[in-house]
Design a protein around this motif. Structure first.
Motif, short mmCIF file in Angstrom:
data_model
loop_
_atom_site.label_atom_id
_atom_site.label_comp_id
_atom_site.label_asym_id
_atom_site.label_seq_id
_atom_site.Cartn_x
_atom_site.Cartn_y
_atom_site.Cartn_z
N TRP A 254 -9.35 12.28 8.29
CA TRP A 254 -9.17 11.01 8.99
C TRP A 254 -8.75 11.23 10.43
O TRP A 254 -9.17 10.53 11.35
N VAL B 258 -1.85 4.74 6.53
CA VAL B 258 -1.86 5.21 5.14
C VAL B 258 -2.96 6.25 4.93
O VAL B 258 -2.79 7.24 4.23
N ASN B 259 -4.10 6.02 5.58
CA ASN B 259 -5.22 6.95 5.40
C ASN B 259 -4.95 8.33 5.96
O ASN B 259 -5.50 9.32 5.49
N SER C 117 -11.49 1.30 3.49
CA SER C 117 -10.19 1.92 3.28
C SER C 117 -9.35 1.94 4.55
O SER C 117 -8.48 2.76 4.73
N ARG D 217 0.81 -1.23 0.00
CA ARG D 217 0.00 0.00 0.00
C ARG D 217 0.84 1.27 0.00
O ARG D 217 0.29 2.36 -0.14
N ASN E 161 0.10 3.36 -2.88
CA ASN E 161 -1.10 4.22 -2.87
C ASN E 161 -0.79 5.65 -2.45
O ASN E 161 -1.58 6.56 -2.71
N ILE E 162 0.32 5.83 -1.74
CA ILE E 162 0.63 7.18 -1.25
C ILE E 162 1.94 7.71 -1.84
O ILE E 162 2.49 8.69 -1.36
N ARG F 53 -3.30 9.97 3.22
CA ARG F 53 -4.20 10.21 2.07
C ARG F 53 -5.26 11.26 2.39
O ARG F 53 -5.58 12.10 1.57
N TRP F 54 -5.82 11.19 3.58
CA TRP F 54 -6.98 12.02 3.89
C TRP F 54 -6.70 13.12 4.91
O TRP F 54 -7.55 13.97 5.14
N LYS G 297 2.30 11.33 -2.34
CA LYS G 297 2.01 12.20 -1.19
C LYS G 297 3.09 12.16 -0.13
O LYS G 297 2.91 12.71 0.96
N ASN H 136 -8.37 -1.18 -2.72
CA ASN H 136 -7.36 -0.38 -2.02
C ASN H 136 -6.03 -1.10 -1.81
O ASN H 136 -5.15 -0.57 -1.15
#
Lengths: 273, 364
Positions: free
Chosen positions: B203, B194-195, B238, A125, A128-129, B198-199, A132, A228
């Motif tokens: 989050w 990870v969230n 997620s 994962r 996924n970032i 991302r958020w 960022k 995801n």
């Protein structure tokens, strides 16, 4: 890159004698034994059979061992007694206690630090970032503690002469001063003693347990997909993997002089591709 | 046996100690570290801002408050680090020592060697990330100067009793409440947090207010016909990799074929383990009876990000159970007491979501 691959030692990893047929003439070394589960350790006769197979085929031999409880330590002792009679045998250790025990009791073994202890950062994962996160973090995730001279020196003092690496999706950075092996095409992500495969065909399975092993892993494999998770996960027994077939082009810069093909997993996961 | 409680803000220190906490542990995720490595590469295995103190100033406050009541504070520096991180890591270490922490929780061989090489005199507790599954591993860490081992979650009770009894000259610690990860902490390489990258605040704000805890705690009390579909809803798809509602396909091995019915059954069984309630807040308090007799030094409450109210309930529950244990009850009476106390404090039955399985067969 092709030249490096051609001149490299190629090994095949299996944990079950039934899969010796997966060894081909391109393999120069047999890796035999389970990395993740002490229930799958071979018996002394099975180890002897694997050693005989290797000798007949003129293959070098590496015994692979998992992390172990007290019970597992006891199961390993007769295997050490078999192995000590064979010259130039390697042992992959995935447990600090096994390393300690071997240094105290069998200092003649050639020891290899297994991929459970190489502490690479494998989770898919991260992709996924990717856009960022700072570059420092990306670099961090390409490395492990093995690039610290302190760690390398310590491991050398403890008899470690090689380290085992996985093929990371984010790429690998490392230090070539310790010989390394690269496993392919499957990278392990996580493992457990609360085996997800255990009792999987019985609807009464509770969520958390360490059950007596019935070796359902010899029957079932699983593929997990989710939007995801950047790529599918594969479950074999108590361990989850992803597949990465792109072998890095700079193997020699990483000290990688051996490729370990996970032929048994390839066979197990074949129908799940 | 000591009660080791998490803390993630200075203002909860006094109430936790008053409730019975005898040791505190915490981590710091400073803004400078976060800027370089984000929360995902946290220096302490808790990859959420909400789980950590925000600065070493806050750590100093925690230490001052705790020391005023003779309670030690243990700092977590138990991630696996890489060479470029060492300047920042060394700064974290120095700040922690300056704040006056009493011990460090560590997992990384490199950091242990670094501390030893620098001659830093501080007790080292080997994190669950150190994967101590046998007595030889205890000796390995003993040689490296460790004073305490924190056991992995993945043990049965007899195995815990055996390893604790074999651990001569080493303090042993075990998890006792919350966060029953299904994977082995020190061997799991899935990223957490990870969230949060991302958020961001979307989050982080609910997490920092403990809303995830309240939501899950409500969900677990609902009948399973209601909670099961919600816990596997794609609305919450997620979250961490262990909880994703994967599509699961089962395959039989090339050599041993099984029928379709069995494969579908295996798929259903495996799917059911991937849900938001998986491993949520298990409890091992019934086994304090065996742990105490085996010689366990400390029991750890997991959940640094839990709301203070939850932490207080956990500490009070443990304190009451240990008080009862000090009266030397039979094992049967102790288990009855624990289950009643659980219902009284948490206001629902324990549900037998146990941290550890199996009764000890050793002579205790």
């Amino acid at each position: 890159m092709e030249n490096f691959v051609i001149t490299m030692e190629k090994a095949a990893l299996i944990s079950n004698l039934d899969n010796l047929s997966l060894i081909t003439p391109k393999h120069q070394r047999l890796y035999f034994g389970p990395e993740f589960c002490q229930h799958l350790l071979p018996s002394p006769p099975e180890l002897k059979e694997a050693l005989n197979f290797a000798r007949q085929r003129r293959l070098s031999f590496t015994l692979v061992t998992p992390f172990v409880t007290e019970e597992g330590l006891k199961k390993l002792i007769p295997l050490w007694e078999v192995l000590k009679d064979w010259q130039k045998s390697e042992v992959v250790v995935n447990d600090w206690g096994v390393l300690y025990f071997l240094r105290e009791n069998y200092p003649e073994f050639f020891l290899v630090l297994g991929r459970l202890l190489s502490k690479q950062k494998r989770g898919p994962r991260l992709l996924n970032i990717k856009d960022k996160i700072p570059q420092e973090m990306w670099n961090h995730f390409q490395r492990s503690y093995l690039d610290l001279p302190l760690v390398r020196n310590f491991l050398f003092q403890k008899g470690i002469r090689r380290v085992e690496l996985d093929n990371l999706l984010q790429g690998i950075k490392g230090d070539p001063r310790i010989p390394a092996s690269l496993y392919y095409p499957y990278t392990y992500v996580t493992t457990t003693r609360m085996c997800l495969t255990n009792a999987c065909d019985q609807r009464t399975q509770p969520l958390r347990s360490i059950f007596p092993c019935r070796k359902e892993c010899s029957i079932y494999t699983f593929k997990l997909t989710h939007r995801n998770m950047p790529l599918p996960l594969f479950i074999k027994g108590n361990t989850q993997f992803f597949k990465n077939e792109e072998i890095p082009s700079h193997l020699s810069e990483l000290g990688i002089d051996r490729l370990v093909q996970e032929v048994e997993y390839e066979s197990n996961f074949h129908s799940a591709q | 046996m000591k009660i080791l409680s998490p803390v993630n803000k200075p203002r909860e220190v006094e109430s936790l100690i008053a409730a019975g906490a005898q040791e505190l542990y915490c981590g710091v995720l400073s803004s400078s570290w976060k800027k370089k490595y984000t929360n995902v590469a946290s220096p302490n295995r808790r990859e959420w801002k909400a789980s950590n103190l925000n600065s070493y100033q806050e750590l100093k406050e925690v230490v001052t408050l705790a020391h005023s009541q003779d309670v030690p504070v243990i700092l977590t520096l138990n991630a696996f680090y890489t060479r470029p991180q060492y300047p920042a890591l060394e700064k974290q270490l120095e700040e922690g020592l300056r704040a006056g922490v009493d011990a460090l929780i560590v997992a990384d061989l490199g950091l242990i060697l670094f501390i030893r090489e620098r001659g830093i005199k501080i007790p080292l507790h080997i994190s669950t990330g150190g994967t101590t599954f046998n007595s030889q591993t205890i000796k390995f860490y003993q040689e490296l100067g460790a004073s305490r081992i924190i056991l992995p979650r993945h043990f049965s009770v007899p195995e815990i009793v055996e390893i604790v009894q074999k651990a001569k000259g080493m303090e042993m610690e075990s998890f006792i409440l919350n966060r029953g990860c299904k994977n082995i902490d020190g061997f799991c390489t899935f990223q957490h947090g990870v969230n949060e990258v991302r958020w961001g605040p979307v989050w982080n704000i609910p997490k920092s207010r403990g809303l995830d805890y309240y939501f899950l705690n409500t969900l677990r009390r609902l009948p399973s016909r209601i909670s099961s579909p919600i816990s596997r809803s794609s609305l919450f798809g997620s979250v961490g990799a262990c909880f994703l509602n994967y599509e699961v396909q089962a395959f039989s091995s090339p050599s041993i074929k099984v029928n379709e019915e069995k494969l579908r059954s295996a798929e259903r069984s495996l799917s059911s383990t991937f849900n938001l309630l998986s491993g949520l807040d298990p409890c091992g308090v019934c086994h304090l009876y065996e742990f105490q007799k085996a010689g366990m030094h400390s029991v750890k409450i997991v959940g640094r990000s839990n709301p203070t109210s939850k932490k207080l309930k956990d500490v009070k529950f443990l304190k009451a159970s240990l008080n009862f244990l000090s009266r030397k009850p039979s094992q049967e009476d102790f288990v009855i007491f624990v289950k009643e106390k659980y219902r009284e404090i948490y206001r629902f039955p324990c549900g037998e979501l146990c941290y550890y399985y199996g009764k000890s067969s050793l002579n205790l």
